[in-house]
Motif scaffolding. Structure first.
Motif, PDB file in Angstrom:
ATOM      1  N   THR A 167      -5.921  -8.515  14.376  1.00  0.00           N
ATOM      2  CA  THR A 167      -6.284  -9.139  13.101  1.00  0.00           C
ATOM      3  C   THR A 167      -5.124  -9.025  12.130  1.00  0.00           C
ATOM      4  N   LEU A 168      -4.789 -10.141  11.524  1.00  0.00           N
ATOM      5  CA  LEU A 168      -3.788 -10.147  10.456  1.00  0.00           C
ATOM      6  C   LEU A 168      -4.527 -10.159   9.123  1.00  0.00           C
ATOM      7  N   VAL A 169      -4.240  -9.170   8.270  1.00  0.00           N
ATOM      8  CA  VAL A 169      -4.887  -9.046   6.962  1.00  0.00           C
ATOM      9  C   VAL A 169      -3.843  -9.304   5.887  1.00  0.00           C
ATOM     10  N   LEU A 170      -4.108 -10.290   5.049  1.00  0.00           N
ATOM     11  CA  LEU A 170      -3.231 -10.620   3.932  1.00  0.00           C
ATOM     12  C   LEU A 170      -4.007 -10.451   2.635  1.00  0.00           C
ATOM     13  N   PHE A 171      -3.307 -10.096   1.556  1.00  0.00           N
ATOM     14  CA  PHE A 171      -3.991  -9.851   0.284  1.00  0.00           C
ATOM     15  C   PHE A 171      -2.993 -10.008  -0.849  1.00  0.00           C
ATOM     16  N   THR A 172      -3.523 -10.198  -2.044  1.00  0.00           N
ATOM     17  CA  THR A 172      -2.675 -10.247  -3.232  1.00  0.00           C
ATOM     18  C   THR A 172      -2.565  -8.845  -3.826  1.00  0.00           C
ATOM     19  N   ASP A 173      -1.719  -8.715  -4.849  1.00  0.00           N
ATOM     20  CA  ASP A 173      -1.414  -7.361  -5.335  1.00  0.00           C
ATOM     21  C   ASP A 173      -2.553  -6.707  -6.099  1.00  0.00           C
ATOM     22  N   GLY A 174      -3.640  -7.464  -6.371  1.00  0.00           N
ATOM     23  CA  GLY A 174      -4.803  -6.833  -6.974  1.00  0.00           C
ATOM     24  C   GLY A 174      -5.407  -5.766  -6.094  1.00  0.00           C
ATOM     25  N   VAL A 175      -5.134  -5.814  -4.783  1.00  0.00           N
ATOM     26  CA  VAL A 175      -5.634  -4.806  -3.852  1.00  0.00           C
ATOM     27  C   VAL A 175      -4.764  -3.558  -3.898  1.00  0.00           C
ATOM     28  N   VAL A 176      -3.464  -3.717  -3.663  1.00  0.00           N
ATOM     29  CA  VAL A 176      -2.597  -2.545  -3.531  1.00  0.00           C
ATOM     30  C   VAL A 176      -2.188  -1.953  -4.887  1.00  0.00           C
ATOM     31  N   GLU A 177      -2.465  -2.667  -5.985  1.00  0.00           N
ATOM     32  CA  GLU A 177      -2.173  -2.105  -7.304  1.00  0.00           C
ATOM     33  C   GLU A 177      -3.424  -1.542  -7.979  1.00  0.00           C
ATOM     34  N   ALA A 178      -4.555  -1.553  -7.277  1.00  0.00           N
ATOM     35  CA  ALA A 178      -5.770  -0.933  -7.800  1.00  0.00           C
ATOM     36  C   ALA A 178      -5.602   0.584  -7.785  1.00  0.00           C
ATOM     37  N   ARG A 179      -6.014   1.244  -8.850  1.00  0.00           N
ATOM     38  CA  ARG A 179      -5.813   2.688  -8.980  1.00  0.00           C
ATOM     39  C   ARG A 179      -7.140   3.425  -9.103  1.00  0.00           C
ATOM     40  N   ASP A 180      -7.093   4.701  -8.731  1.00  0.00           N
ATOM     41  CA  ASP A 180      -8.242   5.558  -8.978  1.00  0.00           C
ATOM     42  C   ASP A 180      -8.084   6.235 -10.340  1.00  0.00           C
ATOM     43  N   ARG A 181      -8.956   7.173 -10.649  1.00  0.00           N
ATOM     44  CA  ARG A 181      -8.924   7.825 -11.962  1.00  0.00           C
ATOM     45  C   ARG A 181      -7.649   8.615 -12.193  1.00  0.00           C
ATOM     46  N   ASN A 182      -6.988   9.015 -11.125  1.00  0.00           N
ATOM     47  CA  ASN A 182      -5.746   9.782 -11.250  1.00  0.00           C
ATOM     48  C   ASN A 182      -4.512   8.897 -11.293  1.00  0.00           C
ATOM     49  N   ALA A 211     -16.564  -9.367   8.225  1.00  0.00           N
ATOM     50  CA  ALA A 211     -17.129  -8.017   8.098  1.00  0.00           C
ATOM     51  C   ALA A 211     -16.032  -7.008   7.813  1.00  0.00           C
ATOM     52  N   LEU A 212     -14.849  -7.209   8.400  1.00  0.00           N
ATOM     53  CA  LEU A 212     -13.733  -6.310   8.136  1.00  0.00           C
ATOM     54  C   LEU A 212     -13.327  -6.367   6.665  1.00  0.00           C
ATOM     55  N   LEU A 213     -13.224  -7.563   6.095  1.00  0.00           N
ATOM     56  CA  LEU A 213     -12.844  -7.685   4.684  1.00  0.00           C
ATOM     57  C   LEU A 213     -13.915  -7.092   3.771  1.00  0.00           C
ATOM     58  N   ASP A 214     -15.176  -7.281   4.116  1.00  0.00           N
ATOM     59  CA  ASP A 214     -16.248  -6.683   3.310  1.00  0.00           C
ATOM     60  C   ASP A 214     -16.144  -5.156   3.322  1.00  0.00           C
ATOM     61  N   ALA A 215     -15.869  -4.597   4.492  1.00  0.00           N
ATOM     62  CA  ALA A 215     -15.722  -3.140   4.588  1.00  0.00           C
ATOM     63  C   ALA A 215     -14.507  -2.667   3.798  1.00  0.00           C
ATOM     64  N   LEU A 216     -13.429  -3.434   3.854  1.00  0.00           N
ATOM     65  CA  LEU A 216     -12.223  -3.071   3.111  1.00  0.00           C
ATOM     66  C   LEU A 216     -12.486  -3.099   1.609  1.00  0.00           C
ATOM     67  N   GLY A 266     -13.634   3.568  -7.996  1.00  0.00           N
ATOM     68  CA  GLY A 266     -14.806   4.071  -8.701  1.00  0.00           C
ATOM     69  C   GLY A 266     -15.487   3.016  -9.545  1.00  0.00           C
ATOM     70  N   GLY A 267     -15.159   1.742  -9.337  1.00  0.00           N
ATOM     71  CA  GLY A 267     -15.752   0.669 -10.127  1.00  0.00           C
ATOM     72  C   GLY A 267     -15.068  -0.645  -9.841  1.00  0.00           C
ATOM     73  N   PRO A 268     -15.276  -1.637 -10.697  1.00  0.00           N
ATOM     74  CA  PRO A 268     -14.692  -2.963 -10.480  1.00  0.00           C
ATOM     75  C   PRO A 268     -13.170  -2.935 -10.592  1.00  0.00           C
ATOM     76  N   LEU A 269     -12.547  -4.023 -10.125  1.00  0.00           N
ATOM     77  CA  LEU A 269     -11.097  -4.127 -10.139  1.00  0.00           C
ATOM     78  C   LEU A 269     -10.587  -4.506 -11.525  1.00  0.00           C
ATOM     79  N   ASP A 270      -9.348  -4.095 -11.811  1.00  0.00           N
ATOM     80  CA  ASP A 270      -8.700  -4.454 -13.062  1.00  0.00           C
ATOM     81  C   ASP A 270      -7.883  -5.732 -12.937  1.00  0.00           C
ATOM     82  N   ASP A 271      -7.701  -6.221 -11.724  1.00  0.00           N
ATOM     83  CA  ASP A 271      -6.938  -7.448 -11.513  1.00  0.00           C
ATOM     84  C   ASP A 271      -7.620  -8.257 -10.431  1.00  0.00           C
ATOM     85  N   ASP A 272      -7.422  -9.585 -10.458  1.00  0.00           N
ATOM     86  CA  ASP A 272      -7.982 -10.427  -9.418  1.00  0.00           C
ATOM     87  C   ASP A 272      -7.429 -10.029  -8.056  1.00  0.00           C
TER      88      ASP A 272
END
Length: 362
Positions: A291-306, A326-331, A340-346
């Motif tokens: 499986t090839l998974v592609l994404f925009t930077d809203g995924v890898v730039e999402a941060r936790d509370r720290n 199903a893989l994307l839903d799990a991701l 810990g909540g919604p994303l800050d970027d698309d």
């Protein structure tokens, strides 16, 4: 930080009004008689207004008024004297103001929610809805709008079957709003036309670059778009890829995750006149069930509370569903646990899986 701790940190505003309420009572009992705790009691409905319902806010004010009366009576003081009119009136007035504040904030939250839902609906209407199968590939896409934004974003994806295979693209246009929508539409149309007319990815990228620069001239603002363009031949055995400043796609196969980093970095679309020559096209194998998974930077730039960025590699290294949707839903569920909540970027996500039944043709 564990999910339980993050959840507790998000809930602390709900516990603040009762904490202040109890603190006022304890202080009144332990402090000297001249110590006045009515200001603390009066603050509780105001603290409740942003986080409780209207009924909860009013109930907090009523509880504060009742506690003030009980404490006054327990001290042996007469409730019906002029000296006590001011503190009781203060609690009443602040409760009324807190109720109005509660309604105003609730309307504002609802308006933002409605606007955000409209923005996400428009974004999905702009983006194509791909078939679940393209030749030897199973395909899935997901899009999540930013929780704190009400503007339409510039994340996009596209698929296009050709006579020799399937072409796909994921990109992220800088900016939001109508300008981003025009850029998204322009790049989608150019990609569709170029995929049909041009035999190689180099030509497709050149057309996209030209379109991106024309869009800058039409809008009168400097803009750019990071992108990954992929060409999968009809047998599905390999991928040809161009990465234009975009987060590296991840190739997932048998519990291993390989980031497909470009050997030679390329400038994003719209910045080619700063020194890009011919873009390098890289080839990667695509084994059956990979499986090839592609994404925009809203995924890898999402941060936790720290402030720690999300890394999808550890999660994708676990046992995962074979179906790309199903893989994307799990991701996305794992991403939500991290933030810990919604994303800050698309965030736009795209996944393609080479089916096992195509192994003989690869």
């Amino acid at each position: 930080m564990t999910a339980r701790i993050r959840s507790a940190m998000r809930l602390w505003p709900f516990f603040l009004p009762p904490a202040v309420f109890l603190a006022a009572i304890v202080i009144d009992v332990l402090a000297p008689p001249q110590f006045n705790t009515f200001p603390l009691l009066a603050a509780t409905p105001v603290l409740a207004a942003p986080v409780y319902s209207l009924a909860g806010t009013i109930a907090t004010g009523v509880a504060a008024q009742a506690a003030g009366a009980a404490l006054t009576y327990s001290d042996g003081k007469d409730l019906f004297v002029a000296a006590h009119a001011v503190p009781f009136t203060s609690v009443f007035v602040l409760t009324v103001l807190a109720a109005f504040l509660n309604r105003a904030m609730a309307r504002g939250r609802q308006q933002l929610k409605d606007t955000r839902e409209v923005a996400e609906a428009v974004q999905r209407a702009v983006l194509p809805t791909p078939s679940k199968r393209f030749g030897p590939l199973d395909v899935a896409v997901r899009y999540r709008a930013a929780a704190r934004e009400a503007a339409i974003g510039g994340d996009l994806y596209a698929f296009h079957p050709t006579s020799h295979g399937v072409r796909l693209m994921i990109a992220d246009v800088r900016g939001k709003g109508l300008s981003a929508v025009r850029s998204v539409n322009g790049l989608l149309g150019t990609f569709s036309e170029a995929s049909v007319r041009l035999p190689g990815l180099t030509g497709v990228v050149d057309w996209l670059e030209e379109r991106a620069q024309r869009l800058q001239e039409e809008e009168g603002v400097e803009s750019f778009a990071t992108a990954v363009v992929v060409d999968v031949p009809a047998d599905g055995s390999a991928m040809h890829m161009v990465n234009l400043g975009h987060p590296a796609p991840l190739l997932v196969h048998r519990g291993r995750v390989r980031p497909l980093e470009p050997a030679v970095p390329s400038l994003p679309l719209g910045l080619g006149d700063l020194g890009r020559t011919q873009v390098p096209v890289e080839r990667y194998p695509l084994p059956p069930e990979a499986t090839l998974v592609l994404f925009t930077d809203g995924v890898v730039e999402a941060r936790d509370r720290n402030g720690t960025f999300y890394d999808p590699v550890p999660f994708l290294s676990r046992p995962l569903p074979a179906e790309p949707g199903a893989l994307l839903d799990a991701l996305l569920a794992d991403l939500a646990r991290h933030t810990g909540g919604p994303l800050d970027d698309d965030a736009a996500l795209l996944a393609i899986t080479r089916r096992q039944d195509t192994a003989g043709s690869g």
